[in-house]
Design a protein around this motif. Structure first.
Motif, PDB file in Angstrom:
ATOM      1  N   LEU A  69       0.867  -1.168   0.000  1.00  0.00           N
ATOM      2  CA  LEU A  69       0.000   0.000   0.000  1.00  0.00           C
ATOM      3  C   LEU A  69       0.912   1.228   0.000  1.00  0.00           C
ATOM      4  CD1 LEU A  69      -2.884   1.143   0.181  1.00  0.00           C
ATOM      5  CD2 LEU A  69      -2.589   1.212   2.663  1.00  0.00           C
ATOM      6  N   PRO A  70       1.210   1.783  -1.174  1.00  0.00           N
ATOM      7  CA  PRO A  70       2.078   2.967  -1.220  1.00  0.00           C
ATOM      8  C   PRO A  70       1.384   4.165  -0.593  1.00  0.00           C
ATOM      9  CG  PRO A  70       1.989   1.863  -3.355  1.00  0.00           C
ATOM     10  CD  PRO A  70       0.879   1.301  -2.515  1.00  0.00           C
ATOM     11  N   ILE A  71       2.095   4.846   0.322  1.00  0.00           N
ATOM     12  CA  ILE A  71       1.520   5.981   1.032  1.00  0.00           C
ATOM     13  C   ILE A  71       2.384   7.212   0.767  1.00  0.00           C
ATOM     14  CG2 ILE A  71       0.979   6.927   3.308  1.00  0.00           C
ATOM     15  CD1 ILE A  71       0.299   4.048   4.151  1.00  0.00           C
ATOM     16  N   ALA A  72       1.743   8.258   0.287  1.00  0.00           N
ATOM     17  CA  ALA A  72       2.429   9.498  -0.083  1.00  0.00           C
ATOM     18  C   ALA A  72       2.386  10.486   1.074  1.00  0.00           C
ATOM     19  CB  ALA A  72       1.766  10.103  -1.313  1.00  0.00           C
ATOM     20  N   LEU A  73       3.519  11.134   1.324  1.00  0.00           N
ATOM     21  CA  LEU A  73       3.603  12.152   2.364  1.00  0.00           C
ATOM     22  C   LEU A  73       3.931  13.505   1.725  1.00  0.00           C
ATOM     23  CD1 LEU A  73       5.725  10.223   5.045  1.00  0.00           C
ATOM     24  CD2 LEU A  73       3.237  10.449   4.929  1.00  0.00           C
ATOM     25  N   GLY A  74       3.267  14.537   2.205  1.00  0.00           N
ATOM     26  CA  GLY A  74       3.574  15.892   1.749  1.00  0.00           C
ATOM     27  C   GLY A  74       3.403  16.070   0.253  1.00  0.00           C
ATOM     28  N   GLU A  75       4.450  16.604  -0.399  1.00  0.00           N
ATOM     29  CA  GLU A  75       4.398  16.894  -1.829  1.00  0.00           C
ATOM     30  C   GLU A  75       4.227  15.639  -2.676  1.00  0.00           C
ATOM     31  OE1 GLU A  75       4.964  20.439  -3.561  1.00  0.00           O
ATOM     32  OE2 GLU A  75       3.647  20.215  -1.826  1.00  0.00           O
ATOM     33  N   ALA A  76       4.533  14.481  -2.116  1.00  0.00           N
ATOM     34  CA  ALA A  76       4.361  13.234  -2.868  1.00  0.00           C
ATOM     35  C   ALA A  76       2.895  12.971  -3.179  1.00  0.00           C
ATOM     36  CB  ALA A  76       4.951  12.058  -2.093  1.00  0.00           C
ATOM     37  N   THR A  77       1.971  13.581  -2.433  1.00  0.00           N
ATOM     38  CA  THR A  77       0.549  13.377  -2.717  1.00  0.00           C
ATOM     39  C   THR A  77       0.183  13.871  -4.113  1.00  0.00           C
ATOM     40  OG1 THR A  77       0.001  15.466  -1.611  1.00  0.00           O
ATOM     41  CG2 THR A  77      -0.134  13.455  -0.289  1.00  0.00           C
ATOM     42  N   LYS A  78       0.980  14.771  -4.663  1.00  0.00           N
ATOM     43  CA  LYS A  78       0.725  15.277  -6.014  1.00  0.00           C
ATOM     44  C   LYS A  78       1.051  14.235  -7.085  1.00  0.00           C
ATOM     45  CE  LYS A  78       1.708  20.095  -4.733  1.00  0.00           C
ATOM     46  NZ  LYS A  78       2.601  21.265  -4.933  1.00  0.00           N
ATOM     47  N   THR A  79       1.775  13.185  -6.707  1.00  0.00           N
ATOM     48  CA  THR A  79       2.149  12.146  -7.681  1.00  0.00           C
ATOM     49  C   THR A  79       1.307  10.883  -7.535  1.00  0.00           C
ATOM     50  OG1 THR A  79       3.872  11.181  -6.245  1.00  0.00           O
ATOM     51  CG2 THR A  79       4.528  13.003  -7.667  1.00  0.00           C
TER      52      THR A  79
END
Length: 314
Positions: A69-79
């Motif tokens: 389950l890849p989880i994006a933090l901060g600016e990574a949510t834009k990807t």
């Protein structure tokens, strides 16, 4: 509240350790989610481990499923869309002889069969379940019907009718077969439901079936080798930090374009920038731009210009 209660409450607050201050953390954590944990809870665990201000996941994984389950933090949510749109791989076991209303072990049995398939019969059917096929999603799914989630309607006892839609299954192979169950490995595109594969295989074989075990082993650019466990995040801050992957690790499946500082400044203002050099692309549907190794933006290339869609503050 009495004065004694107020004093006691104040003492408890003084003894309790202060909550860690939320901070800006940017990157990807590829969580190896255990069975029994919801995707929402998984995001909370990762967010807490890094004291991150912002987090989100790239594709729901059912509580009864384990795996990536890849989880994006901060600016990574834009990807996140680039990961969600990537190919996925699963290993799953189908239990033959019964169909459930959820197409997995969580639901109630709605039909049974004494028939059990042999491996040759299953193998002969697999070509019908590969390539671009029409698949009807399970009624217990997150698909919206008139603004409501299908699983909410199904749980309320309402009739749920979902239309078949095209999905892409790149490969579907048998790993093992013991008569009562069969384990498969599948590689597929966005929107494919493994539970629906089990349901439809069971119906086609005349024996019925449902998913008894499901593990996701790849999501877009991320594989099992990138995964980190929940306990590692909770108990080892150093290992947790080492598991944090760069924001641009989500973009490895699209071209990188290296730009100079002037172009980067224009793009950060939301303006397009002319790409220079003999090897500069003229047209690309999707790409990302970097300057001195730092991610600047995702976007497209049109008539030799990089057109930003999402700009990063890294």
């Amino acid at each position: 509240m009495t004065s004694e209660s107020k004093t006691e409450a104040a003492a408890i607050r003084e003894e309790a350790p202060p909550r860690p201050k939320k901070r800006d953390v940017h990157g990807w954590v590829v969580l190896d989610k255990p069975v029994g944990m919801t995707s929402t809870h998984a995001v909370s665990v990762v967010k807490r481990a890094f004291s991150a201000k912002k987090a989100g996941h790239a594709g729901t994984l059912d509580p009864l499923a384990s795996g990536l389950l890849p989880i994006a933090l901060g600016e990574a949510t834009k990807t996140v869309p680039f990961v969600m749109d990537g190919r996925k791989a699963y290993q799953f076991t189908v239990a033959w002889g019964s169909q459930t209303d959820t197409d997995d072990t969580e639901g109630r049995v709605i039909a049974t069969s004494e028939t059990r398939p042999d491996e040759a019969a299953i193998r002969a059917l697999l070509p019908r379940f590969t390539g671009t096929i029409l698949q009807t999603p399970p009624k217990f799914s997150a698909i919206k019907i008139a603004g409501e989630r299908a699983y909410d309607l199904a749980r309320d006892g309402e009739e749920v009718a979902l239309e078949a839609r095209p999905v892409e299954i790149d490969s579907l192979v048998i790993v093992s077969h013991d008569g009562a169950t069969t384990t498969f490995e599948a590689e597929c595109g966005k929107g494919t439901y493994v539970r629906a594969i089990a349901r439809d295989l069971g119906q086609a074989l005349g024996c019925l079936g449902h998913v008894a075990h499901l593990r996701r082993t790849r999501v877009g650019p991320f594989s099992v080798a990138d995964g980190v466990g929940v306990e590692t995040l909770r108990e080892s801050p150093d290992e947790a930090l080492a598991a944090l992957r760069p924001v641009k690790s989500a973009l490895t499946l699209i071209p990188e374009i290296v730009i100079h500082r002037d172009a980067a400044a224009r793009i950060k203002r939301g303006q397009s920038a002319l790409l220079r050099g003999a090897e500069a692309p003229v047209a690309l549907q999707a790409a990302y731009a970097t300057c001195a190794g730092t991610l600047v933006a995702t976007g497209s290339v049109e008539n030799g210009e990089f057109v930003p869609h999402r700009v990063f503050n890294l």
